[in-house]
Design a protein around this motif. Structure first.
Motif, PDB file in Angstrom:
ATOM      1  N   LYS A 155       0.833  -1.202   0.000  1.00 13.71           N
ATOM      2  CA  LYS A 155       0.000   0.000   0.000  1.00 13.71           C
ATOM      3  C   LYS A 155       0.869   1.254   0.000  1.00 13.71           C
ATOM      4  O   LYS A 155       2.028   1.231   0.425  1.00 13.71           O
ATOM      5  N   THR A 156       0.294   2.339  -0.488  1.00 12.33           N
ATOM      6  CA  THR A 156       0.918   3.655  -0.422  1.00 12.33           C
ATOM      7  C   THR A 156      -0.052   4.611   0.257  1.00 12.33           C
ATOM      8  O   THR A 156      -1.265   4.455   0.144  1.00 12.33           O
ATOM      9  N   VAL A 157       0.500   5.622   0.945  1.00 11.07           N
ATOM     10  CA  VAL A 157      -0.324   6.540   1.741  1.00 11.07           C
ATOM     11  C   VAL A 157       0.028   7.977   1.404  1.00 11.07           C
ATOM     12  O   VAL A 157       1.213   8.344   1.382  1.00 11.07           O
ATOM     13  N   GLU A 158      -0.999   8.779   1.138  1.00  6.01           N
ATOM     14  CA  GLU A 158      -0.805  10.209   0.910  1.00  6.01           C
ATOM     15  C   GLU A 158      -1.164  10.967   2.170  1.00  6.01           C
ATOM     16  O   GLU A 158      -2.241  10.775   2.729  1.00  6.01           O
ATOM     17  N   ILE A 159      -0.236  11.815   2.647  1.00  5.89           N
ATOM     18  CA  ILE A 159      -0.416  12.472   3.936  1.00  5.89           C
ATOM     19  C   ILE A 159      -1.000  13.874   3.795  1.00  5.89           C
ATOM     20  O   ILE A 159      -1.641  14.377   4.706  1.00  5.89           O
ATOM     21  N   ARG A 160      -0.835  14.530   2.662  1.00  6.55           N
ATOM     22  CA  ARG A 160      -1.348  15.886   2.417  1.00  6.55           C
ATOM     23  C   ARG A 160      -0.753  16.884   3.414  1.00  6.55           C
ATOM     24  O   ARG A 160      -1.444  17.546   4.177  1.00  6.55           O
ATOM     25  N   CYS A 161       0.567  16.999   3.370  1.00  6.14           N
ATOM     26  CA  CYS A 161       1.291  17.829   4.331  1.00  6.14           C
ATOM     27  C   CYS A 161       0.870  19.292   4.296  1.00  6.14           C
ATOM     28  O   CYS A 161       0.918  19.979   5.316  1.00  6.14           O
ATOM     29  N   SER A 162       0.462  19.795   3.138  1.00  8.62           N
ATOM     30  CA  SER A 162       0.164  21.219   2.988  1.00  8.62           C
ATOM     31  C   SER A 162      -1.277  21.581   3.323  1.00  8.62           C
ATOM     32  O   SER A 162      -1.665  22.746   3.185  1.00  8.62           O
TER      33      SER A 162
END
Length: 432
Positions: free
Chosen positions: A91-98
């Motif tokens: 799996k891959t995870v997008e954190i949306r830092c901005s």
């Protein structure tokens, strides 16, 4: 526990899992519960369909995992349910830092962060805590976790630029994002960073005036001006250099904070979109990321651009979004965003386009995977609309499309790594 890494075998880049087995990633984005995303757009009662209020969501999640595996996918792409964290499935995870940072523009409703504002680092920490709190403990122990994206589709080309499909055009040197910083008010950290950057280049205001062919009285005058009197070539050179400073601050800050929370997983970049990311940004990016992640909505790939970027960065690519959407035949007369560029006549043609795209990508020795967008169609009037899905809004499979996707994926994995789909999921249990 071992971790995924990037390596090479027989002349091509691949992922290698914790047991050093080669892995090519075929993923599906948005394997998530669609009920809240598209309210009022489906006739099927998913709660009733999957067994009532107590267990329906777990049963739904298990069935979606079974389906995606049956179609030959071996990875849960970005924005999947946290239900899957800890089960060992790649799996891959997008954190949306901005997400929570102050912005210098609001392009596509996403906006680009003012990376010099204290809210940027605070936003990264908040996003990390949201990711790793509670169920995130399972994610940190998940042997299937490949890595993280720090953001999605940041507009490095700025308000006045273009994201580009197969030809970046002037995008290699686009500085419109710097114009967005210059347009900020005088008290904005991003504007102050720009003026401080200019002051470092000139010992006196008189030296600046000679270089710019201008007549400013003080460096602080630049804080209150959004359009400068300046020699175009001189100003463009400064803007390109400052764009490098923006990129350096973005990648240095996000990487440092990410490594505080998880020092072991791959850094999968910020999911660029199209070919519009300027060269100076790529030159900075290569020092921090393990993979160049980019989203494409086109029938082929920008082969020259990708080859140039690979030579520049010496990093592999992963296509983290692509799709092909039937319009009228799937009930979509109106389509939004990427769907507009990839409309086809029917499900058979979707399957053909899918096959051509993933085989073209897999033929490039520096591509390590392709992730389809998405599991379900979208019919949200305040968001996406289009036949993006392997499933329609009523949880019904596009059988003709999905069957051919399964054949394509199976053949592709057999050719690249000798087969191998999703492993069997494992239940995660907390340590005593």
């Amino acid at each position: 526990m071992g971790y995924f890494r990037i390596g090479q075998k027989d002349g091509r880049y691949l992922f290698f899992d914790g047991d050093n087995r080669p892995f090519y990633s075929l993923g599906v984005n948005c394997v998530w519960n669609p009920i809240l995303d598209t309210p009022g757009t489906r006739s099927v009662d998913l709660v009733r369909k999957y067994g009532g209020t107590d267990r329906w969501h777990a049963r739904w999640a298990e069935e979606k995992l079974r389906q995606t595996a049956s179609w030959g996918f071996n990875t849960l792409g970005a924005w999947h349910e946290k239900h899957y964290w800890g089960n060992g499935i790649p799996k891959t995870v997008e954190i949306r830092c901005s997400r929570y940072a102050k912005k210098v523009n609001h392009e596509w409703g996403v906006g680009f962060p003012d990376v010099f504002d204290p809210s940027f680092a605070a936003s990264i920490h908040k996003a990390m805590l949201e990711c790793f709190y509670e169920k995130g403990e399972a994610l940190l122990k998940d042997e299937g976790l490949i890595g993280y994206y720090t953001d999605n589709e940041l507009h490095w080309w700025g308000t006045g630029g273009k994201w580009g499909s197969n030809d970046p055009g002037e995008g290699y040197n686009d500085t419109h994002l710097v114009d967005d910083y210059i347009d900020l008010p005088a008290d904005a950290p991003g504007k102050q960073a720009w003026v401080a950057f200019v002051r470092q280049r000139y010992d006196t205001i008189e030296e600046l005036n000679r270089a710019w062919d201008a007549e400013y009285a003080h460096f602080d005058d630049l804080l209150y001006i959004g359009v400068y009197r300046a020699d175009r070539d001189v100003l463009e050179e400064l803007k390109r250099a400052f764009l490098g400073e923006i990129a350096q601050t973005y990648f240095e800050t996000t990487t440092k904070i990410l490594r505080m929370y998880d020092p072991n997983r791959l850094h999968l970049g910020c999911r660029m979109v199209g070919t519009g990311t300027p060269k100076i940004v790529l030159e900075v990016m290569k020092r921090y990321v393990d993979v160049i992640s980019v989203n494409f909505y086109s029938f082929d790939l920008p082969l020259k651009w990708m080859a140039d970027v690979h030579r520049l960065t010496n990093k592999p690519f992963m296509v983290t979004e692509f799709s092909f959407c039937a319009g009228r035949s799937a009930g979509f007369l109106y389509n939004t965003n990427g769907a507009r560029k990839v409309i086809v006549k029917d499900q058979k043609r979707r399957a053909e386009a899918y096959k051509n795209f993933v085989e073209l990508a897999a033929g490039l020795p520096y591509v390590v995977g392709t992730h389809w967008f998405a599991l379900y169609d979208y019919s949200n009037r305040s968001g996406l609309i289009g036949n993006y899905g392997l499933l329609n809004a009523d949880d019904e499979t596009y059988e003709e499309f999905a069957a051919e996707v399964a054949v394509t994926n199976g053949r592709l994995l057999e050719r690249i790594i000798g087969g191998g789909g999703m492993p069997e999921p494992r239940e995660w249990e907390k340590d005593d």
